[in-house]
Design a protein around this motif. Structure first.
Motif, short mmCIF file in Angstrom:
data_model
loop_
_atom_site.label_atom_id
_atom_site.label_comp_id
_atom_site.label_asym_id
_atom_site.label_seq_id
_atom_site.Cartn_x
_atom_site.Cartn_y
_atom_site.Cartn_z
N LEU A 1 -31.36 8.16 41.65
CA LEU A 1 -30.46 7.00 41.71
C LEU A 1 -29.15 7.36 42.39
O LEU A 1 -28.63 6.59 43.20
N LEU B 1 -28.91 -3.88 40.47
CA LEU B 1 -27.80 -4.33 39.63
C LEU B 1 -26.48 -3.71 40.09
O LEU B 1 -25.46 -4.40 40.19
N ILE B 2 -26.49 -2.42 40.38
CA ILE B 2 -25.27 -1.74 40.82
C ILE B 2 -24.78 -2.32 42.14
O ILE B 2 -23.59 -2.56 42.33
N TRP C 1 -25.97 2.04 33.07
CA TRP C 1 -26.62 1.14 34.03
C TRP C 1 -28.14 1.29 33.97
O TRP C 1 -28.87 0.29 34.00
N LEU C 2 -28.61 2.52 33.88
CA LEU C 2 -30.04 2.75 33.73
C LEU C 2 -30.55 2.14 32.43
O LEU C 2 -31.61 1.51 32.39
N ASN C 3 -29.79 2.32 31.38
CA ASN C 3 -30.18 1.80 30.07
C ASN C 3 -30.27 0.27 30.09
O ASN C 3 -31.14 -0.33 29.45
N THR D 1 -32.15 -0.96 38.53
CA THR D 1 -30.79 -0.44 38.30
C THR D 1 -30.01 -0.40 39.60
O THR D 1 -28.84 -0.78 39.65
N GLU D 2 -30.63 0.07 40.66
CA GLU D 2 -29.96 0.10 41.95
C GLU D 2 -29.55 -1.31 42.38
O GLU D 2 -28.43 -1.54 42.86
N PRO E 1 -22.37 -2.97 31.68
CA PRO E 1 -23.41 -2.58 30.73
C PRO E 1 -22.93 -1.63 29.63
O PRO E 1 -23.65 -1.43 28.65
N PHE F 1 -34.28 1.87 32.41
CA PHE F 1 -34.55 3.04 33.24
C PHE F 1 -35.48 2.76 34.41
O PHE F 1 -36.16 3.65 34.92
N ASP F 2 -35.49 1.50 34.84
CA ASP F 2 -36.20 1.11 36.06
C ASP F 2 -35.23 1.38 37.21
O ASP F 2 -34.22 0.69 37.36
N ARG G 1 -31.21 -1.56 32.43
CA ARG G 1 -32.43 -2.00 33.13
C ARG G 1 -33.63 -1.16 32.71
O ARG G 1 -34.57 -0.97 33.48
#
Length: 265
Positions: free
Chosen positions: A15, A52-53, A38-40, A49-50, A194, A44-45, A42
């Motif tokens: 990531l 969303l960021i 951020w991973l949490n 996550t990318e 998040p 850990f998808d 989503r």
């Protein structure tokens, strides 16, 4: 989190490579602990996550690194702060932050008309940025004492925002213009911050506030925020709050013994 440490580390490093351009503009994403939230969010998808960021990097425009940092450091607008005071009281029994606010005194329509929608949104962004910074610090402290499994704790063991909605003007809150602003503020918080994990507690809710709760509850569905609503019976909400927060850590208005705080966090 189902991955073991090596799998998690591989996801994290991948990531970081993908968002290297974001990291250049926002040094917060250099921090593995920050990326974890951020991973949490989503599950850990890595693709989600990318996405969303990157969405957050574009919206709101103030979230870009230099402006978000400026929002965190800048003083609040004194007029808006007086209208919408949110305070940091103490810590919960598990070591997480406790925020409070006399939301029943908020007059959104008047304040928006006086200061403008953009100023209100910026003030809200400041609150979120400052809260994010504090919550990351508190999370680090709790993890040092309890280990990484803190991440699996339910929201009831994490941070608190307690809002007293005595005398809340439902007519004001549910007007089209005001509701549009309120929903924007809630979306900003739940989508782009998040790190906000814990409890959103309303006390002294009246009968006519139920429609408002029906509107905002679905927005919290995929978050790690639990919304709890209590009526005006203090004998119900006070014991619940004090079960999780020492009375010396919270103001008297919310069931504690702490003297009223004059300043926001």
């Amino acid at each position: 989190m189902s991955q073991n440490f090596e799998e998690y580390n591989m996801v994290l490093q991948e990531l970081r490579k993908r968002i290297s351009d974001i990291i250049q503009d926002n040094v917060q994403f250099e921090d593995c602990f920050y990326i974890y939230f951020w991973l949490n969010a989503r599950r850990f998808d890595i693709d989600a996550t990318e996405a969303l960021i990157r969405e957050t990097a574009r919206w709101p425009r103030w979230r870009k690194s230099k402006d978000a940092i400026g929002a965190t450091k800048a003083d609040y607008h004194p007029g808006i702060q007086k209208c919408f005071p949110i305070r940091l009281d103490g810590k919960s029994k598990t070591g997480f932050a406790v925020f409070t606010g006399p939301a029943g005194k908020f007059r959104f329509g008047e304040t928006i008309k006086k200061f403008g929608r953009e100023a209100i949104e910026y003030y809200w962004l400041q609150l979120l940025c400052k809260a994010e910074k504090l919550l990351i610090e508190y999370n680090r402290e709790v993890r040092k004492q309890n280990g990484s499994f803190v991440s699996t704790w339910p929201p009831i063991q994490k941070s608190w925002l307690i809002l007293d909605i005595t005398n809340l003007s439902v007519t004001d809150l549910l007007s089209r213009d005001v509701l549009g602003v309120v929903l924007t503020l809630i979306k900003m918080a739940v989508t782009h911050f998040p790190v906000l994990e814990g409890n959103l507690v309303f006390i002294n809710a009246g009968t006519f506030t139920e429609l408002f709760f029906k509107i905002i509850r679905p927005m919290l569905t995929d978050t790690k925020i639990d919304m709890l609503v209590f009526g005006t019976n203090k004998n119900k909400w006070k014991p619940f709050i004090l079960q999780h927060i020492d009375p010396r850590q919270i103001e008297t208005l919310y069931g504690g013994t702490l003297d009223e705080l004059m300043d926001s966090y």
